[in-house]
Design a protein around this motif. Structure first.
Motif, PDB file in Angstrom:
ATOM      1  N   VAL A  17      56.608  -6.649   1.207  1.00  0.00           N
ATOM      2  CA  VAL A  17      55.260  -6.312   0.720  1.00  0.00           C
ATOM      3  C   VAL A  17      54.257  -6.252   1.878  1.00  0.00           C
ATOM      4  O   VAL A  17      53.314  -5.452   1.868  1.00  0.00           O
ATOM      5  N   ALA A  18      54.522  -7.072   2.907  1.00  0.00           N
ATOM      6  CA  ALA A  18      53.590  -7.124   4.050  1.00  0.00           C
ATOM      7  C   ALA A  18      53.325  -5.738   4.629  1.00  0.00           C
ATOM      8  O   ALA A  18      52.191  -5.409   4.992  1.00  0.00           O
ATOM      9  N   LYS A  19      54.384  -4.941   4.724  1.00  0.00           N
ATOM     10  CA  LYS A  19      54.232  -3.601   5.307  1.00  0.00           C
ATOM     11  C   LYS A  19      53.547  -2.622   4.352  1.00  0.00           C
ATOM     12  O   LYS A  19      53.064  -1.578   4.764  1.00  0.00           O
ATOM     13  N   GLN A  20      53.551  -2.976   3.065  1.00  0.00           N
ATOM     14  CA  GLN A  20      52.990  -2.050   2.065  1.00  0.00           C
ATOM     15  C   GLN A  20      51.518  -2.317   1.743  1.00  0.00           C
ATOM     16  O   GLN A  20      50.938  -1.646   0.902  1.00  0.00           O
ATOM     17  N   ILE A  21      50.958  -3.319   2.391  1.00  0.00           N
ATOM     18  CA  ILE A  21      49.555  -3.633   2.107  1.00  0.00           C
ATOM     19  C   ILE A  21      48.678  -2.533   2.706  1.00  0.00           C
ATOM     20  O   ILE A  21      48.690  -2.308   3.915  1.00  0.00           O
ATOM     21  N   GLY A  22      47.967  -1.876   1.837  1.00  0.00           N
ATOM     22  CA  GLY A  22      47.141  -0.754   2.283  1.00  0.00           C
ATOM     23  C   GLY A  22      45.885  -1.224   2.994  1.00  0.00           C
ATOM     24  O   GLY A  22      45.392  -2.332   2.776  1.00  0.00           O
ATOM     25  N   SER A  23      45.387  -0.331   3.848  1.00  0.00           N
ATOM     26  CA  SER A  23      44.157  -0.639   4.565  1.00  0.00           C
ATOM     27  C   SER A  23      42.968  -0.451   3.615  1.00  0.00           C
ATOM     28  O   SER A  23      42.928   0.495   2.841  1.00  0.00           O
ATOM     29  N   VAL A  24      42.034  -1.370   3.671  1.00  0.00           N
ATOM     30  CA  VAL A  24      40.878  -1.335   2.769  1.00  0.00           C
ATOM     31  C   VAL A  24      39.659  -0.835   3.529  1.00  0.00           C
ATOM     32  O   VAL A  24      39.476  -1.167   4.703  1.00  0.00           O
ATOM     33  N   ASN A  25      38.844  -0.042   2.859  1.00  0.00           N
ATOM     34  CA  ASN A  25      37.610   0.422   3.515  1.00  0.00           C
ATOM     35  C   ASN A  25      36.600  -0.708   3.603  1.00  0.00           C
ATOM     36  O   ASN A  25      36.563  -1.584   2.736  1.00  0.00           O
ATOM     37  N   VAL A  26      35.776  -0.655   4.634  1.00  0.00           N
ATOM     38  CA  VAL A  26      34.747  -1.699   4.776  1.00  0.00           C
ATOM     39  C   VAL A  26      33.706  -1.531   3.671  1.00  0.00           C
ATOM     40  O   VAL A  26      33.488  -0.416   3.181  1.00  0.00           O
ATOM     41  N   PRO A  27      33.077  -2.624   3.256  1.00  0.00           N
ATOM     42  CA  PRO A  27      32.049  -2.490   2.207  1.00  0.00           C
ATOM     43  C   PRO A  27      30.921  -1.556   2.672  1.00  0.00           C
ATOM     44  O   PRO A  27      30.664  -1.438   3.880  1.00  0.00           O
ATOM     45  N   ASP A  28      30.267  -0.919   1.697  1.00  0.00           N
ATOM     46  CA  ASP A  28      29.169   0.010   2.035  1.00  0.00           C
ATOM     47  C   ASP A  28      28.076  -0.700   2.840  1.00  0.00           C
ATOM     48  O   ASP A  28      27.734  -1.842   2.537  1.00  0.00           O
ATOM     49  N   GLY A  29      27.561  -0.005   3.818  1.00  0.00           N
ATOM     50  CA  GLY A  29      26.449  -0.558   4.612  1.00  0.00           C
ATOM     51  C   GLY A  29      26.879  -1.595   5.632  1.00  0.00           C
ATOM     52  O   GLY A  29      26.039  -2.297   6.197  1.00  0.00           O
ATOM     53  N   PHE A  30      28.190  -1.674   5.879  1.00  0.00           N
ATOM     54  CA  PHE A  30      28.691  -2.677   6.820  1.00  0.00           C
ATOM     55  C   PHE A  30      28.098  -2.470   8.212  1.00  0.00           C
ATOM     56  O   PHE A  30      27.604  -3.418   8.832  1.00  0.00           O
TER      57      PHE A  30
END
Lengths: 117, 194
Positions: A17-30
């Motif tokens: 599962v470690a390899k399948q963790i998708g990249s998350v976008n930074v919160p708006d206005g970061f």
């Protein structure tokens, strides 16, 4: 210790599962929030007033302590101010505080007074 | 990834250069923090703190080094400092009301759900994160950087400041440790279900 094959499979699946963790976008206005914090840091004085005040208080305390220690160590005992406690012996203490005059008589008197109608 | 970040402008504390730096690496740094602290709010806060630290200590950045690995190192240190601070606060939380009535005790969320995990993997991911938390810091960072951030051995070595062979050993020990923890976890769960 041998483990059942289904447990081994679960373990391998979990590690996979470690390899399948998708990249998350930074919160708006970061970026804006980060730049605001960077600018706040930029405009902040190098040393704050409260920090300077703390350092000053510590320095004063250290100086007072050093002065007191030096005074006590360098002044002969006879020249040092006399202590407020002057009782040298037990007799002096008894005289000073008039311990010898004390008795429980006043207590007995009070008890007698209370018993009277 | 655009890499036209001018180090000399960064060293001159140029705002536009820092904006570019934040825009370029914010996603990587945020995801790294998220994978270590397991909390989106703390992850964002720590990612911001990492950029602030970069701004403050850009003068110490060596010419020729990789800005990405340098930023990752700052972020990792920030995250572990935060974890230590949180654990310490939790340990002394019982004494807090005696000294400071206003401050609320901090809580570590145990049921973290990573937003980048598909539904069918949620249970496995929760077990993985729980097991990951029990590993020593350096093994944890090596595992997160390799498996979750997709870094190679050389980049990991540069980020955590160890040799290539040490990275290999750290990853081996991390996987071994995780396997042991997960085996115990699933064995316990299986016996519980019976």
């Amino acid at each position: 210790m041998a483990t059942p094959p289904d447990i081994d499979k679960q373990v391998e699946d979990t590690l996979g599962v470690a390899k399948q963790i998708g990249s998350v976008n930074v919160p708006d206005g970061f970026t804006e929030r980060t730049m605001q914090r960077i600018n706040a840091v930029k405009n902040e004085p190098l040393i704050s007033v409260s920090a300077l005040l703390k350092v000053a208080v510590v320095l004063v305390m250290v100086c007072v302590n050093i002065y007191t220690m030096r005074y006590l160590l360098n002044t002969p005992a006879e020249q040092q101010p006399a202590s407020a406690v002057t009782s040298a012996t037990m007799d002096d203490l008894v005289n000073d505080y008039q311990v010898a005059d004390m008795s429980n008589e006043w207590l007995n008197n009070k008890a007698v007074q209370n018993e009277q109608p | 990834m655009p890499t036209e970040i001018d180090i000399s402008l960064l060293k001159a504390k140029d705002e536009q250069a820092f904006r570019l730096l934040v825009n370029t690496y914010s996603k990587d740094i945020y995801n790294l923090c998220l994978n270590i602290v397991h909390n989106p709010e703390d992850g964002e806060d720590l990612a911001q703190e990492a950029f602030i630290e970069a701004f403050n200590s850009i003068d110490s950045f060596r010419e020729g080094a990789h800005i990405k690995t340098w930023l990752f190192r700052i972020a990792i240190n920030k995250c572990y400092d935060h974890i230590k601070y949180t654990k310490r606060k939790k340990r002394f939380a019982i004494l807090q009301p005696l000294f400071n009535r206003d401050e609320e005790p901090i809580e570590i969320p145990s049921n973290f759900q990573h937003p980048g995990i598909v539904l069918e993997n949620k249970e496995h991911a929760a077990a993985l994160y729980a097991a990951l938390e029990t590993l020593p810091e350096n093994q944890q960072s090596a595992f997160v950087l390799y498996e979750m951030q997709g870094m190679d051995y050389k980049q990991i070595a540069e980020t955590i400041g160890v040799s290539l062979s040490s990275v290999e050993a750290l990853l081996f020990r991390a996987r071994k440790g995780l396997r042991e923890k997960l085996q115990k976890y699933y064995t316990h769960n299986a016996s519980f279900k019976k």
